[in-house]
Scaffold this motif. Structure first.
Motif, PDB file in Angstrom:
ATOM      1  N   MET A   1       0.856  -1.295   0.022  1.00 13.26           N
ATOM      2  CA  MET A   1      -0.049   0.040  -0.016  1.00 13.26           C
ATOM      3  C   MET A   1       0.797   1.153   0.169  1.00 13.26           C
ATOM      4  O   MET A   1       0.711   2.269  -0.748  1.00 13.26           O
ATOM      5  N   PHE A   2       1.910   1.296   0.665  1.00 10.71           N
ATOM      6  CA  PHE A   2       2.937   2.283   0.964  1.00 10.71           C
ATOM      7  C   PHE A   2       3.250   2.498  -0.457  1.00 10.71           C
ATOM      8  O   PHE A   2       3.569   3.711  -1.044  1.00 10.71           O
ATOM      9  N   VAL A   3       4.061   1.522  -1.105  1.00  6.44           N
ATOM     10  CA  VAL A   3       4.626   1.462  -2.272  1.00  6.44           C
ATOM     11  C   VAL A   3       3.823   2.078  -3.265  1.00  6.44           C
ATOM     12  O   VAL A   3       4.173   2.856  -4.206  1.00  6.44           O
ATOM     13  N   LEU A   4       2.575   1.638  -3.487  1.00  6.75           N
ATOM     14  CA  LEU A   4       1.755   2.133  -4.247  1.00  6.75           C
ATOM     15  C   LEU A   4       1.436   3.394  -4.229  1.00  6.75           C
ATOM     16  O   LEU A   4       1.526   4.245  -5.254  1.00  6.75           O
ATOM     17  N   SER A   5       0.942   3.960  -2.957  1.00  8.56           N
ATOM     18  CA  SER A   5       0.720   5.719  -2.850  1.00  8.56           C
ATOM     19  C   SER A   5       2.077   6.326  -3.294  1.00  8.56           C
ATOM     20  O   SER A   5       2.010   7.389  -3.850  1.00  8.56           O
ATOM     21  N   PHE A   6       3.186   5.859  -2.874  1.00  3.83           N
ATOM     22  CA  PHE A   6       4.515   6.387  -3.072  1.00  3.83           C
ATOM     23  C   PHE A   6       4.735   6.568  -4.485  1.00  3.83           C
ATOM     24  O   PHE A   6       4.955   7.606  -5.137  1.00  3.83           O
ATOM     25  N   LEU A   7       4.542   5.537  -5.313  1.00  2.59           N
ATOM     26  CA  LEU A   7       4.638   5.489  -6.813  1.00  2.59           C
ATOM     27  C   LEU A   7       3.637   6.369  -7.433  1.00  2.59           C
ATOM     28  O   LEU A   7       4.114   7.245  -8.277  1.00  2.59           O
ATOM     29  N   ALA A   8       2.327   6.570  -7.147  1.00  3.29           N
ATOM     30  CA  ALA A   8       1.212   7.444  -7.605  1.00  3.29           C
ATOM     31  C   ALA A   8       1.820   8.613  -7.343  1.00  3.29           C
ATOM     32  O   ALA A   8       1.788   9.494  -8.431  1.00  3.29           O
ATOM     33  N   ARG A   9       2.183   9.154  -6.149  1.00  2.27           N
ATOM     34  CA  ARG A   9       2.620  10.399  -5.885  1.00  2.27           C
ATOM     35  C   ARG A   9       3.633  10.847  -6.701  1.00  2.27           C
ATOM     36  O   ARG A   9       3.785  11.998  -7.364  1.00  2.27           O
TER      37      ARG A   9
ATOM     38  N   LEU B   1       5.223   9.733  -9.439  1.00  6.68           N
ATOM     39  CA  LEU B   1       4.992   9.805 -10.886  1.00  6.68           C
ATOM     40  C   LEU B   1       4.167  10.891 -11.198  1.00  6.68           C
ATOM     41  O   LEU B   1       4.558  11.547 -12.176  1.00  6.68           O
ATOM     42  N   ALA B   2       3.137  11.391 -10.380  1.00  5.12           N
ATOM     43  CA  ALA B   2       2.364  12.476 -10.888  1.00  5.12           C
ATOM     44  C   ALA B   2       3.269  13.755 -10.657  1.00  5.12           C
ATOM     45  O   ALA B   2       3.427  14.761 -11.819  1.00  5.12           O
ATOM     46  N   GLN B   3       4.284  13.860  -9.587  1.00  2.00           N
ATOM     47  CA  GLN B   3       5.231  14.794  -9.728  1.00  2.00           C
ATOM     48  C   GLN B   3       5.967  14.764 -10.816  1.00  2.00           C
ATOM     49  O   GLN B   3       6.388  15.755 -11.555  1.00  2.00           O
ATOM     50  N   GLY B   4       6.552  13.528 -11.207  1.00  4.05           N
ATOM     51  CA  GLY B   4       7.411  13.431 -12.258  1.00  4.05           C
ATOM     52  C   GLY B   4       7.066  14.062 -13.670  1.00  4.05           C
ATOM     53  O   GLY B   4       7.468  14.775 -14.462  1.00  4.05           O
ATOM     54  N   ALA B   5       5.553  13.533 -13.799  1.00  2.01           N
ATOM     55  CA  ALA B   5       5.017  14.015 -14.945  1.00  2.01           C
ATOM     56  C   ALA B   5       4.826  15.427 -15.133  1.00  2.01           C
ATOM     57  O   ALA B   5       5.324  16.261 -16.159  1.00  2.01           O
TER      58      ALA B   5
END
Lengths: 615, 326
Positions: free
Chosen positions: B1-9, B11-15
């Motif tokens: 769960m932590f990994v998913l929210s981390f990646l989502a956040r 990746l959005a910043q990265g975009a």
């Protein structure tokens, strides 16, 4: 019975070039199996070096000059590292810094298993795991199974100290060296840890060398006590005899300096200015808090953008009268430091207001704010980090004057000299750097830095907690003198009830962000209205007979998290007197007598919803 | 769960970062001097033709419209077409505007996809050499501050950091290829062609890695848990391998995320020296030819790689040290 540990003629030197000196000088004593032996002495007396020497942990620049440390008749000091490592199973050590003792990046349970298997390779991984969980359970770490996988940063100081005791006891050692284990802990938690150690000696037949800087703490644990002064063993007696009839002059001083809490000693609190206690009119109040709350938003880990509310201070209302020595006491996490930040306007409250002479300090700005800052000055806790290391002491004291508009160098110098004289700092130190100063002198510099602006209120945030008994004694006398000559109002933020008993006339007890009791000194110590106050009093290390016994006043456990506050009374999870109403209704501050208040359903009249708005 | 929210956040910043980078590059290239159409059609073409082609290609529209068109393409995976390069190879610059042999212009995406694996291979090898070398020296130095290895590490990193990479490249090529004939130097004809440029890059990378690693290891070895570990009965190899190195790897990881950018900078020069057909060479040529779409494409792809690598580094760091919150 053969002693499990016998130390003979142990001398340890510091070998730093230019700073050579003797740390320990000819120490000798025995510890019998299952015995708890206390070691007390002032800071710098060599207690920690002694406890390290006993576990063969003397490293450069320290060096052993002579003597032996025999464990079951075998001298440890000459053992090669490999042989010593095998003995670690039987000789365990717990230090004063629980938070730094384990690798912060690995779960606690895993590291204890690692240690167990390092000293007892024959234990299987599965077996070790079960043993660790069973022991974590035995030291009353709640839900030990889940806690096994938690990281050190997820443990509170008290929990971590318990985990380290498990780490030490897991291999069933014959000797445990406990170096100031209760020092970083809150009194109620420290009392639990000492009780735990006593239980463990019985259960595991372990002897304990209990090193402590506080005689009352050592008394709680040890049946026999050694007193060390400047590296020498000056006295050794059964603990009770030592306290009743100290033979050596140093021990006599040590006993005499322990503040008297309940007995009638020379240490009576400073009397409040008002001769007859009457509810003070708001006009008398120099500082008033009206329903002050502070809520922080903290990021929820593992969520996308979630935050939780941390309610650090909740609805606090009280008045501080001019000339008071007001104390805010409570354990770590109770919100007293947040309250300090609100009182000094480092932060503004999220609700309510802080009034200084009737003005809301949140509205101040510019020169008015500067005026307020002159009126209220802070004295900080840490004597070492609160002084800039490369600034001369005189320059340090001049800085606030310049900030507040003083320009004439001659006048500034005069004022600084006068203040240094006032706080008992030799004026010769004017151009010195703070490097060579002792903790006590550094705290005097801190006090001088606050006093130089001639403030009316001094806010002392744990100002004395870093000092040993003797230094505390002297500084309290200084504070008393300054208060009399300058008409100061003191606000002490402290966890040390013994100090508060001696120095303060009015006391607010905080628990989980709320003031649970507000009372005059005598009343608070002799007739506390809140069970938490009683618990604090029962856990307080003292040399006299207790009015309150820990067994009756305190349940096991630690305060709940301020993020996840329980319903009803916040203290009920640890309160031996909790009943149904406590689970649903938060108790309100209720008047007891003329001017004392407590927030408990057990206080007579609490049910009648006597809303206590202002103290 | 932590990994998913981390990646989502992240990746959005990265975009967002990639969008801003491309907008910036796009605008800067448009306001720069130099007319790419003139280069495409050649010096002999009449001005009217230049104008005509420029209008056809949309180069006379407002910048924001051009960017919108471009961004829409990028989102669909189309990075546009090179102004200059034909799909079949040789550069078209200087050819006649009415040269019928001139083929269709090459897709930027294809050009980058051809060059990128070469550069990744080079960068990967350089990083591997640098890491192995720095780990050996840095850890040995950190375990005994002031000892032989510490002084050696200091000397080596001082020398390495003061060697200019173009000089080292030429000297190594002379020594290892011309004199000794051990390694090929120029162009690409197999894995062995990667070794020499990778060595040069590794020399450039290692000083900072050595310093970071040795100071991180030294700092960890003076932590309380190391001293207490001995008293708890753990052996020294165990404390070093299982605890100190684990903790010391966190600053190293963070450094790697940052060093990656200097690696890309180094690649440009080193590839040029060794005529190594990677992203660096492509970049230099694109800049020299004012090949706007190609420069943009490279900028977007590198910033995307940069963002991704930093996300991976932070994820690895949080896995090692759960106290970190990125």
């Amino acid at each position: 019975m053969d002693p499990v540990l016998s130390v003979r003629d142990l001398s340890v030197d510091l070998t730093l070039p230019g700073r050579e000196r003797t740390i320990l000088d000819g120490i000798g004593f025995d510890v019998a199996p299952r015995e708890i032996v206390g070691v007390v002495g002032a800071s710098g007396a060599g207690k920690t070096v002694l406890s390290r020497a006993v576990v063969n942990w003397i490293t450069a620049p320290l060096a052993i000059r002579s003597g032996s440390v025999s464990f079951r008749g075998k001298d440890l000091l000459g053992l090669p590292p490999r042989a010593m490592r095998r003995l670690r199973r039987d000789i365990a050590y717990v230090g004063a810094d629980p938070m730094g003792a384990l690798d912060p990046t690995l779960p606690v349970g895993r590291q204890i298993v690692e240690k167990l298997r390092a000293v007892m390779p024959e234990v299987s991984r599965q077996e070790a795991r079960e043993r660790v969980i069973a022991l974590l359970d035995a030291v009353r770490i709640p839900s030990a199974h889940a806690r096994f996988h938690d990281y050190p940063s997820q443990f509170s100081g008290g929990m971590m100290q318990r985990a380290l005791i498990v780490d030490a006891m897991v291999s069933n050692p014959a000797l445990l060296v406990a170096d100031n284990v209760t020092q970083p802990l809150d009194v109620t938690v420290a009392a639990q840890v000492i009780r735990l150690m006593r239980e463990l000696t019985e259960r595991f037949e372990t002897a304990i060398l209990f090193v402590s800087s506080s005689l009352p703490v050592a008394r709680e644990a040890a049946s026999r006590t050694l007193v060390i002064d400047a590296g020498r063993l000056v006295e050794e007696q059964p603990t009770e005899a030592l306290i009743a009839a100290p033979r050596h002059a140093y021990t006599r001083d040590l006993v005499a300096q322990i503040p008297v809490i309940w007995g009638t000693g020379p240490t009576m609190p400073a009397a409040p200015k008002t001769p007859t206690p009457k509810p003070p009119a708001p006009a008398d109040a120099i500082v008033s808090l009206r329903g002050v709350s502070q809520t922080y938003r903290v990021k929820k880990r593992g969520s996308f953008a979630g935050t939780s509310e941390l309610r650090a201070v909740r609805n606090v209302t009280f008045d501080i009268v001019k000339g008071d020595s007001f104390a805010v006491v409570g354990e770590s996490g109770c919100g007293k430091s947040t309250l300090m930040r609100l009182l000094s306007r480092l932060e503004r409250p999220s609700a309510g207001s802080v009034l200084c002479e009737g003005r809301d300090i949140a509205d101040l700005s510019g020169s008015e704010l500067l005026g307020f800052r002159r009126k209220l000055q802070l004295v900080l806790q840490d004597p070492f980090n609160s002084l800039p290391p490369r600034t001369g002491i005189g320059a340090m004291l001049e800085a606030p004057l310049r900030t507040h508009g003083w320009r004439d160098p001659k006048k500034i110098r005069e004022r600084v000299r006068a203040v240094m004289d006032d706080v008992g700092l030799p004026v010769a130190l004017y151009d010195d750097l703070p490097l060579g100063l002792s903790a006590g002198q550094r705290q005097r510099v801190n006090v001088a830095r606050a006093m130089v602006l001639e403030p009316e209120i001094l806010l002392m945030d744990e100002t004395l907690s870093a000092l040993d008994q003797t230094e505390q004694f002297k500084l309290l006398a200084l504070f008393d003198k300054l208060q009399r000559t300058h008409g100061l109002t003191y606000i002490y933020i402290s966890h040390d009830l013994a100090m508060v008993r001696k120095a303060c006339n009015r006391i607010a007890v905080m628990y989980l962000g709320e003031v649970v009791e507000l009372a005059d000194n005598e009343r608070l110590f002799f007739d506390p209205g809140h069970p938490y106050t009683r618990a604090l009093l029962s856990a307080m290390p003292a040399l006299e007979a207790r009015r309150y016994r820990p067994e009756d006043c305190l349940m096991e456990g630690e305060p709940p998290s301020p993020i996840d506050l329980p319903q009803g009374c916040a203290f009920r999870s640890r309160c031996p007197q909790a009943f149904e109403a406590c689970a649903t209704l938060p108790p309100l501050l209720t008047v007891r007598g003329a001017r004392d208040l407590a927030a408990c359903h057990r206080v007579p009249g609490a049910g009648a919803a006597l809303l206590a708005g202002a103290a | 769960m932590f990994v998913l929210s981390f990646l989502a956040r992240r990746l959005a910043q990265g975009a967002v970062i990639i969008f801003l980078v491309s907008l910036l590059i796009f605008t800067l290239l448009r306001v720069m001097s130099g007319n790419p159409v003139r280069q495409m059609v050649g010096g002999m073409a009449p001005d009217s033709l230049v104008e005509q082609i420029a209008t056809q290609m949309g180069l006379r529209d407002p910048i924001i419209v051009q960017f919108g068109r471009y961004a829409a393409g990028v989102v669909q995976g189309d990075l546009g077409r090179s102004f200059v390069r034909p799909a079949n190879g040789a550069a078209t610059g200087g050819a006649n505007f009415d040269d019928l042999t001139r083929g269709a212009r090459a897709g930027v995406g294809d050009l980058i996809l051809d060059a990128l694996p070469m550069t990744l291979q080079l960068a990967g090898l350089a990083l591997a050499i640098a890491l192995v070398f720095s780990a050996l020296l840095g850890i040995a130095a950190g375990l005994r501050p002031g000892g032989v290895f510490d002084r050696l590490a200091f000397a080596v990193s001082s020398v390495f950091i003061s060697i200019p990479n173009f000089w080292l490249g030429i000297v190594l090529a002379l020594l290892l290829s011309v004199k000794l004939g051990w390694l090929p130097a120029i162009g690409y004809g197999g894995f062995s062609y990667t070794v020499l440029p990778a060595l040069v890059l590794a020399v450039e990378l290692s000083p900072v890695l050595i310093r970071t690693l040795s100071s991180a290891v030294a700092a960890q070895m003076s932590e309380a848990y190391v001293a207490v570990g001995h008293v708890r009965g753990l052996s020294r190899p165990r404390i070093v391998a299982a605890h100190a190195l684990r903790n010391a790897s966190v600053p190293l990881l963070n450094l790697l995320g940052v060093q990656f950018s200097s690696l890309l900078g180094g690649v440009i020069i080193v590839e040029y020296i060794f005529d190594y057909p990677g992203l660096g060479l492509l970049t230099i040529n694109a800049v020299l030819q004012r090949d706007f779409p190609l420069i943009q494409g490279i900028a977007i792809v590198t910033s995307a790689i940069f963002v991704l690598i930093n996300i991976l580094v932070d994820l690895a760091a949080t896995t090692i040290d759960p106290r970190l919150e990125y």
